[in-house]
Design a protein around this motif. Structure first.
Motif, PDB file in Angstrom:
ATOM      1  N   TRP A 181      -9.220  -2.326   4.531  1.00 44.15           N
ATOM      2  CA  TRP A 181      -8.677  -1.058   5.010  1.00 44.15           C
ATOM      3  C   TRP A 181      -7.985  -0.258   3.910  1.00 44.15           C
ATOM      4  CZ3 TRP A 181      -3.583   0.396   4.726  1.00 44.15           C
ATOM      5  CH2 TRP A 181      -2.654  -0.605   4.434  1.00 44.15           C
ATOM      6  N   GLU A 182      -7.431  -0.952   2.893  1.00 39.33           N
ATOM      7  CA  GLU A 182      -6.690  -0.234   1.865  1.00 39.33           C
ATOM      8  C   GLU A 182      -7.566   0.795   1.128  1.00 39.33           C
ATOM      9  OE1 GLU A 182      -6.760  -3.505   2.221  1.00 39.33           O
ATOM     10  OE2 GLU A 182      -4.841  -4.462   1.710  1.00 39.33           O
ATOM     11  N   GLY A 183      -8.773   0.376   0.758  1.00 39.53           N
ATOM     12  CA  GLY A 183      -9.669   1.302   0.050  1.00 39.53           C
ATOM     13  C   GLY A 183     -10.050   2.485   0.916  1.00 39.53           C
ATOM     14  N   ARG A 184     -10.372   2.196   2.186  1.00 35.21           N
ATOM     15  CA  ARG A 184     -10.746   3.290   3.087  1.00 35.21           C
ATOM     16  C   ARG A 184      -9.568   4.235   3.316  1.00 35.21           C
ATOM     17  NH1 ARG A 184     -12.958  -1.239   5.646  1.00 35.21           N
ATOM     18  NH2 ARG A 184     -11.287  -1.259   7.206  1.00 35.21           N
ATOM     19  N   ALA A 185      -8.380   3.676   3.462  1.00 36.66           N
ATOM     20  CA  ALA A 185      -7.198   4.505   3.698  1.00 36.66           C
ATOM     21  C   ALA A 185      -6.902   5.383   2.493  1.00 36.66           C
ATOM     22  CB  ALA A 185      -5.997   3.612   4.012  1.00 36.66           C
ATOM     23  N   ALA A 186      -7.037   4.830   1.287  1.00 28.30           N
ATOM     24  CA  ALA A 186      -6.786   5.611   0.072  1.00 28.30           C
ATOM     25  C   ALA A 186      -7.736   6.797   0.000  1.00 28.30           C
ATOM     26  CB  ALA A 186      -6.926   4.721  -1.158  1.00 28.30           C
ATOM     27  N   GLU A 187      -9.005   6.585   0.385  1.00 28.89           N
ATOM     28  CA  GLU A 187      -9.973   7.685   0.370  1.00 28.89           C
ATOM     29  C   GLU A 187      -9.621   8.734   1.422  1.00 28.89           C
ATOM     30  OE1 GLU A 187     -12.456   8.411  -1.719  1.00 28.89           O
ATOM     31  OE2 GLU A 187     -11.699   6.710  -2.903  1.00 28.89           O
ATOM     32  N   GLU A 188      -9.220   8.289   2.600  1.00 31.74           N
ATOM     33  CA  GLU A 188      -8.819   9.233   3.652  1.00 31.74           C
ATOM     34  C   GLU A 188      -7.652  10.095   3.181  1.00 31.74           C
ATOM     35  OE1 GLU A 188      -9.705  10.076   6.691  1.00 31.74           O
ATOM     36  OE2 GLU A 188     -11.314   8.664   7.124  1.00 31.74           O
ATOM     37  N   LEU A 189      -6.672   9.458   2.563  1.00 30.43           N
ATOM     38  CA  LEU A 189      -5.507  10.212   2.090  1.00 30.43           C
ATOM     39  C   LEU A 189      -5.882  11.155   0.949  1.00 30.43           C
ATOM     40  CD1 LEU A 189      -2.800   7.375   2.133  1.00 30.43           C
ATOM     41  CD2 LEU A 189      -3.090   9.227   3.790  1.00 30.43           C
ATOM     42  N   LYS A 190      -6.773  10.698   0.055  1.00 29.79           N
ATOM     43  CA  LYS A 190      -7.211  11.552  -1.045  1.00 29.79           C
ATOM     44  C   LYS A 190      -7.900  12.801  -0.507  1.00 29.79           C
ATOM     45  CE  LYS A 190      -8.993   9.402  -4.509  1.00 29.79           C
ATOM     46  NZ  LYS A 190      -9.969   8.696  -5.402  1.00 29.79           N
ATOM     47  N   ARG A 191      -8.635  12.623   0.571  1.00 32.56           N
ATOM     48  CA  ARG A 191      -9.297  13.780   1.209  1.00 32.56           C
ATOM     49  C   ARG A 191      -8.280  14.812   1.677  1.00 32.56           C
ATOM     50  NH1 ARG A 191     -10.168  14.881   6.407  1.00 32.56           N
ATOM     51  NH2 ARG A 191      -9.510  12.796   7.074  1.00 32.56           N
ATOM     52  N   LEU A 192      -7.079  14.321   2.023  1.00 30.62           N
ATOM     53  CA  LEU A 192      -6.015  15.230   2.476  1.00 30.62           C
ATOM     54  C   LEU A 192      -5.155  15.738   1.317  1.00 30.62           C
ATOM     55  CD1 LEU A 192      -4.846  13.205   5.611  1.00 30.62           C
ATOM     56  CD2 LEU A 192      -6.400  15.169   5.553  1.00 30.62           C
ATOM     57  N   GLY A 193      -5.531  15.340   0.098  1.00 30.28           N
ATOM     58  CA  GLY A 193      -4.757  15.779  -1.060  1.00 30.28           C
ATOM     59  C   GLY A 193      -3.586  14.872  -1.385  1.00 30.28           C
TER      60      GLY A 193
ATOM     61  N   PHE B  63       0.826  -1.204   0.000  1.00 29.83           N
ATOM     62  CA  PHE B  63       0.000   0.000   0.000  1.00 29.83           C
ATOM     63  C   PHE B  63       0.866   1.262   0.000  1.00 29.83           C
ATOM     64  CE2 PHE B  63      -2.172   3.447   2.237  1.00 29.83           C
ATOM     65  CZ  PHE B  63      -3.345   3.555   1.499  1.00 29.83           C
ATOM     66  N   TRP B  64       1.795   1.351   0.934  1.00 26.20           N
ATOM     67  CA  TRP B  64       2.588   2.574   1.043  1.00 26.20           C
ATOM     68  C   TRP B  64       3.612   2.715  -0.084  1.00 26.20           C
ATOM     69  CZ3 TRP B  64       0.424   6.158   3.556  1.00 26.20           C
ATOM     70  CH2 TRP B  64      -0.315   5.900   4.708  1.00 26.20           C
ATOM     71  N   SER B  65       3.937   1.607  -0.738  1.00 26.36           N
ATOM     72  CA  SER B  65       4.845   1.687  -1.886  1.00 26.36           C
ATOM     73  C   SER B  65       4.227   2.500  -3.025  1.00 26.36           C
ATOM     74  CB  SER B  65       5.199   0.287  -2.385  1.00 26.36           C
ATOM     75  OG  SER B  65       6.006  -0.393  -1.439  1.00 26.36           O
ATOM     76  N   LYS B  66       2.904   2.584  -3.040  1.00 27.63           N
ATOM     77  CA  LYS B  66       2.226   3.380  -4.072  1.00 27.63           C
ATOM     78  C   LYS B  66       2.477   4.878  -3.894  1.00 27.63           C
ATOM     79  CE  LYS B  66      -1.573   0.039  -4.363  1.00 27.63           C
ATOM     80  NZ  LYS B  66      -3.027  -0.175  -4.112  1.00 27.63           N
ATOM     81  N   TYR B  67       2.947   5.264  -2.689  1.00 30.69           N
ATOM     82  CA  TYR B  67       3.188   6.687  -2.391  1.00 30.69           C
ATOM     83  C   TYR B  67       4.691   6.974  -2.214  1.00 30.69           C
ATOM     84  CZ  TYR B  67      -1.808   6.454  -1.323  1.00 30.69           C
ATOM     85  OH  TYR B  67      -3.165   6.268  -1.396  1.00 30.69           O
TER      86      TYR B  67
ATOM     87  N   ALA C 130      -6.122  11.870  10.332  1.00 26.24           N
ATOM     88  CA  ALA C 130      -6.724  10.596   9.914  1.00 26.24           C
ATOM     89  C   ALA C 130      -6.248   9.483  10.833  1.00 26.24           C
ATOM     90  CB  ALA C 130      -6.363  10.274   8.461  1.00 26.24           C
ATOM     91  N   ARG C 131      -7.116   8.479  11.019  1.00 26.44           N
ATOM     92  CA  ARG C 131      -6.769   7.306  11.815  1.00 26.44           C
ATOM     93  C   ARG C 131      -7.159   6.082  10.994  1.00 26.44           C
ATOM     94  NH1 ARG C 131      -9.718   4.347  15.895  1.00 26.44           N
ATOM     95  NH2 ARG C 131      -8.290   3.215  17.288  1.00 26.44           N
ATOM     96  N   ILE C 132      -6.159   5.272  10.640  1.00 21.79           N
ATOM     97  CA  ILE C 132      -6.383   4.126   9.760  1.00 21.79           C
ATOM     98  C   ILE C 132      -6.295   2.846  10.584  1.00 21.79           C
ATOM     99  CG2 ILE C 132      -5.506   2.868   7.753  1.00 21.79           C
ATOM    100  CD1 ILE C 132      -4.290   5.561   6.794  1.00 21.79           C
ATOM    101  N   VAL C 133      -7.380   2.098  10.614  1.00 16.08           N
ATOM    102  CA  VAL C 133      -7.422   0.826  11.331  1.00 16.08           C
ATOM    103  C   VAL C 133      -7.322  -0.293  10.300  1.00 16.08           C
ATOM    104  CG1 VAL C 133      -8.749  -0.656  12.868  1.00 16.08           C
ATOM    105  CG2 VAL C 133      -8.850   1.835  13.138  1.00 16.08           C
ATOM    106  N   HIS C 134      -6.431  -1.248  10.539  1.00 17.04           N
ATOM    107  CA  HIS C 134      -6.123  -2.256   9.533  1.00 17.04           C
ATOM    108  C   HIS C 134      -7.073  -3.457   9.602  1.00 17.04           C
ATOM    109  CE1 HIS C 134      -2.323  -0.039  10.426  1.00 17.04           C
ATOM    110  NE2 HIS C 134      -2.345   0.090   9.117  1.00 17.04           N
TER     111      HIS C 134
END
Length: 575
Positions: A458-470, A343-347, A450-454
């Motif tokens: 969780w990957e889809g929800r986390a991606a949306e949370e991060l997108k919300r932050l730009g 997941f984080w390798s995408k960023y 943001a708080r990401i629970v695994h």
């Protein structure tokens, strides 16, 4: 009868004369009778022609000179062989670094111009030139004195050459007539290519002929010459030579920093080159340039030698390794990866800073686990320790203006904080690891972006949370383009590498997403968008940031913006 007696007398006298010369065993017409004593005479001549004065006497003359004592005529010639010798009684100072050294050289040069300079005195200066050990002094004045000595030898060599004539000359004169390049500002270039191939025969012969000691600057200059040759090669050949270059630098480290600077700048210019692990590991060693993350703390100051884009290239290599190490070594030990590395390798390209925080269990494992021991050693000076949770490690990473914290073990969540509103000190040496610092976002009274629970999905929800932050995944269509580099000399020295000036990196990509850009600028007080593309003049899209914040600069570069010095603002180039 009388004639016969006269001939006998003459023969007797001739035999007596020959006997007195020690030539009884041979006869006339045999050249070896002449060649043997001739060779012996030449051997004696060559010995005298490159004889050096007593080391003790030359040292004493150098010591007297540094004590501002007047030298007698004999010491005046003796000191030539000791101007590069550190004098213990004077705290290791050299005559080369004395304020009186230029006057001493000027005196020698006046004698050379008149044809009065003793050839052995000039040879003593040549010996000092090669005997200078750059690792024996950090005194820049001594280095400049050595530069002046080189220039003196180059100027006066034609005078000494003419004075030597062509009848019977010392070996060192014969060698210099063929190898006078060793007195120029590029003394080792002639031998660099062969040395890079591992062919050192010609170089070793030169060293033997001119008496170049193993500690001489010459060997280090040879390495720089090899680096200069390599960086001028094609990209593929340069990259192939990197392991050998690093081996040469390690063996002759006096000008290591100049060599590494040239290699890193050249590597930055390689189009699409993946990270070089050998180069990364060598330059980041604690005894070399240290971890690039320590530059901001003023510890790894060698990174100031290269432009920020080059430093950031190596920093991104370290960040990528830290990310993989955390999940492959630390989180995997607790079977807690849960796809987080993928997941984080995408960023990955957007991560500008990382920090590993080791728990007590991990620190204890360094005694028995080589993998963990090497990991901790690599992060020396940059890592922190967790005191509240023995079995847990943490990973801190910055993306844009946010600091993200992952833990190595369940049930810890991932927390995202604004980097300028952290509930803890990012460079602290110790953390509890709980809700008082790293996990403070768990508390209701603590602001957390943001708080990401695994949990499953969780990957889809986390991606949306991060997108919300730009924050969006790295875009594969981004293409880096390099302009032509201008080569120059890093210093005025003979052994200076032609260190390159920085090449500007540009980004060719689609027009920026204005919604993302507005969300980004909205997070930075006083920053603003100035879109002049709609006007009749057909201007550009500009971003103004009076505070010139590094975190905003990082995100704008990732979007393809460039900095304009003339306007002190960011602009998006035409595609």
């Amino acid at each position: 009868m009388l004639a016969t007696r006269g001939l006998q007398t003459l023969a007797y006298d001739l035999a007596a004369a020959i006997g007195s010369m020690g030539l009884q065993a041979g006869g006339f017409g045999k050249p070896e009778l002449v060649e043997m004593p001739t060779r012996e005479a030449e051997r004696i001549f060559q010995g005298y022609a490159k004889a050096k004065p007593s080391k003790e006497d030359a040292y004493a003359a150098a010591r007297a000179f540094l004590r501002d004592q007047e030298l007698d005529s004999w010491q005046y010639d003796l000191i030539a062989a000791a101007v590069a010798e550190p004098v213990r009684e004077q705290a290791g100072a050299m005559v080369l670094g004395s304020t009186r050294f230029p006057a001493l050289l000027a005196g020698y040069e006046e004698e050379a111009d008149r044809g009065d300079l003793w050839r052995l005195t000039w040879h003593g200066l040549l010996y000092s030139y090669f005997n200078f050990d750059p690792s024996a002094t950090k005194d820049e004045t001594s280095r400049r004195g050595w530069e002046a000595l080189r220039a003196f030898l180059e100027r006066t060599w034609p005078l000494i050459d003419r004075q030597a004539g062509n009848v019977l000359v010392p070996d060192w004169v014969s060698v210099l007539r063929k190898e006078s390049e060793v007195l120029t500002i590029k003394p080792a270039n002639k031998y660099a290519r062969a040395y890079l191939r591992g062919d050192s025969a010609a170089t070793e012969q030169l060293a033997a002929d001119l008496g170049i000691p193993p500690s001489s600057w010459f060997w280090h200059a040879l390495v720089l010459g090899a680096v200069r040759q390599a960086i001028s090669d094609s990209e593929a050949e340069f990259r192939r030579l990197i392991p050998q270059l690093l081996q040469l630098i390690h063996g002759r480290p006096a000008f290591r920093d100049e060599a590494l600077e040239a290699i890193l700048v050249r590597y930055y210019d390689c189009k699409g080159a993946p990270q070089d692990e050998r180069l990364r590991d060598y330059v980041c060693e604690p005894t070399v340039w240290k971890n690039p993350k320590l530059k901001a703390a003023g510890i790894a100051t060698a990174w100031n030698r290269v432009p920020d884009p080059v430093w950031h290239m190596v920093l991104s290599w370290v960040n990528e390794r830290n990310l993989k190490d955390f999940f492959d070594i630390l989180a995997a030990r607790n079977k807690a990866d849960e796809g987080r590395l993928a997941f984080w390798s995408k960023y990955l390209k957007q991560i500008t800073w990382t920090r590993l925080v080791f728990g007590a269990d991990t620190m204890a494992l360094k005694r028995t686990n080589q993998e963990i021991r090497e990991l901790i050693a690599r992060e020396e000076g940059a890592y922190a320790q967790l005191t509240g949770k023995r079995e847990v490690d943490a990973f801190l990473m910055q993306i844009g203006s946010y600091l993200i914290i992952e833990f190595s073990k369940k049930p810890n969540a991932c927390y995202v904080y604004q980097a300028d509103q952290l509930p803890f000190e990012p460079y602290a040496r110790h953390y509890d690891g709980g809700t008082d610092d790293l996990a403070a976002g768990y508390r209701q009274d603590q602001e957390c972006s943001a708080r990401i629970v695994h949990r499953e999905g969780w990957e889809g929800r986390a991606a949306e949370e991060l997108k919300r932050l730009g924050i969006r995944p790295d875009r594969p269509e981004v293409q880096r383009v390099t302009s032509t580099r201008t080569a120059g000399t890093s210093s005025g020295s003979d052994h200076g590498v032609e260190a390159a000036s920085t090449r500007q990196r540009t980004t060719a990509q689609r027009e920026p997403d204005m919604a993302i850009l507005r969300a980004l600028i909205g997070r930075f007080r006083n920053a603003s968008i100035n879109d002049k593309r709609e006007g009749a003049s057909g201007g550009r899209l500009w971003v103004d940031d009076p505070l010139q914040r590094a975190s905003l600069a990082t995100e704008l570069r990732a979007m393809g913006f460039r900095w304009a010095n003339s306007k002190q603002a960011w602009y998006f180039p035409e595609t």
